[in-house]
Design a protein around this motif. Structure first.
Motif, PDB file in Angstrom:
ATOM      1  N   UNK A  36      40.659 -52.688 127.609  1.00  0.00           N
ATOM      2  CA  UNK A  36      41.248 -51.772 128.283  1.00  0.00           C
ATOM      3  C   UNK A  36      40.796 -51.364 129.423  1.00  0.00           C
ATOM      4  N   UNK A  37      41.622 -51.006 130.388  1.00  0.00           N
ATOM      5  CA  UNK A  37      41.092 -50.462 131.831  1.00  0.00           C
ATOM      6  C   UNK A  37      41.865 -49.153 132.098  1.00  0.00           C
ATOM      7  N   UNK A  38      41.009 -48.545 132.942  1.00  0.00           N
ATOM      8  CA  UNK A  38      41.546 -47.125 133.299  1.00  0.00           C
ATOM      9  C   UNK A  38      42.051 -47.078 134.624  1.00  0.00           C
ATOM     10  N   UNK A  39      41.865 -48.311 135.578  1.00  0.00           N
ATOM     11  CA  UNK A  39      42.550 -48.327 137.020  1.00  0.00           C
ATOM     12  C   UNK A  39      42.940 -49.743 137.181  1.00  0.00           C
ATOM     13  N   UNK A  40      43.514 -50.001 138.277  1.00  0.00           N
ATOM     14  CA  UNK A  40      44.016 -51.366 138.645  1.00  0.00           C
ATOM     15  C   UNK A  40      42.973 -52.293 138.829  1.00  0.00           C
ATOM     16  N   UNK A  41      41.865 -51.804 139.442  1.00  0.00           N
ATOM     17  CA  UNK A  41      40.652 -52.824 139.873  1.00  0.00           C
ATOM     18  C   UNK A  41      39.994 -53.334 138.497  1.00  0.00           C
ATOM     19  N   UNK A  42      39.919 -52.506 137.559  1.00  0.00           N
ATOM     20  CA  UNK A  42      39.349 -52.787 136.150  1.00  0.00           C
ATOM     21  C   UNK A  42      40.399 -53.730 135.612  1.00  0.00           C
ATOM     22  N   UNK A  43      41.638 -53.336 135.584  1.00  0.00           N
ATOM     23  CA  UNK A  43      42.818 -54.576 134.956  1.00  0.00           C
ATOM     24  C   UNK A  43      42.514 -56.015 135.405  1.00  0.00           C
ATOM     25  N   UNK A  44      42.209 -56.150 136.801  1.00  0.00           N
ATOM     26  CA  UNK A  44      42.077 -57.422 137.446  1.00  0.00           C
ATOM     27  C   UNK A  44      40.699 -57.977 136.992  1.00  0.00           C
TER      28      UNK A  44
END
Length: 219
Positions: A36-44
């Motif tokens: 799980x990511x809290x922002x787009x950068x973490x998602x990438x």
């Protein structure tokens, strides 16, 4: 034979939203939430690390928004399929997401079954648009299409049965299979069968193409 598990990364800045999505997705036996990511950068970054099949991206996130992350994912993890998940249904977001390679666009008020179905469709390589998003795309694209297409569209539609034309007209309105079934007093499964048959007869790859053709034909 064991079905292949679909591995998913969820990206949303609201913990409660992430928890709800996780609960829905993990209720399906063939879906696993790997991060799980809290922002787009973490998602990438998490997509690079885990190599998921599907990434669910909220649009409005800090650090890096979903649409920027979508473009970054295309460069960083070429094989991943991304679904944009948002409360914002403006057609500009829909078109930007599709233009940047999104596998689909899902509104957050979608039913749990629709979310699961969208993830499965994306993992299978299909495009998925929620009915509301379909309507936005059709309205936007239809406005720029040449009127001369109308004659060809009407010729194609004439090959359909009366019932098939009725179902196609509702696709043009952006209705889901369930809503179309209620309108036509048919089961959702029957509507799904009709939709598959219509796509095959018209040579359309997805519901959006069929909806555009319905508009061109004046249905």
């Amino acid at each position: 034979m064991t079905a292949q598990v679909i591995r998913v990364v969820i990206a949303d800045d609201e913990p409660l939203i992430r928890a709800g999505i996780r609960m829905i997705l993990t209720s399906a036996p063939d879906i696993e939430v790997v991060a799980e990511a809290a922002n787009g950068r973490e998602a990438v970054d998490l997509a690079r690390a885990h190599g998921p099949d599907v990434v669910l991206l909220d649009i409005q996130m800090p650090v890096m928004d979903g649409l920027t992350a979508l473009a970054e994912l295309g460069r960083a993890v070429p094989g991943v399929r991304a679904l944009v998940l948002t409360t914002f249904g403006e057609k500009e977001n829909v078109l930007r997401a599709l233009g940047q390679g999104s596998a689909g666009f899902l509104l957050k008020d979608s039913a749990p079954g629709e979310l699961i179905g969208a993830v499965r469709a994306a993992a299978a390589g299909d495009a998925y648009l929620s009915p509301g998003a379909t309507r936005h795309v059709v309205d936007q694209l239809a406005s720029g299409r040449a009127a001369v297409r109308g004659e060809e569209a009407r010729r194609q539609v004439a090959e359909l049965s009366e019932r098939e034309r009725g179902v196609l007209a509702l696709l043009g309105e952006g209705l889901s299979n369930a809503d179309a079934g209620r309108r036509l007093h048919m089961s959702e499964a029957t509507v799904k069968t009709y939709v598959s048959r219509i796509l095959a007869k018209l040579g359309c790859e997805n519901r959006v193409q069929a909806a555009l053709l319905a508009r061109d034909a004046g249905l």
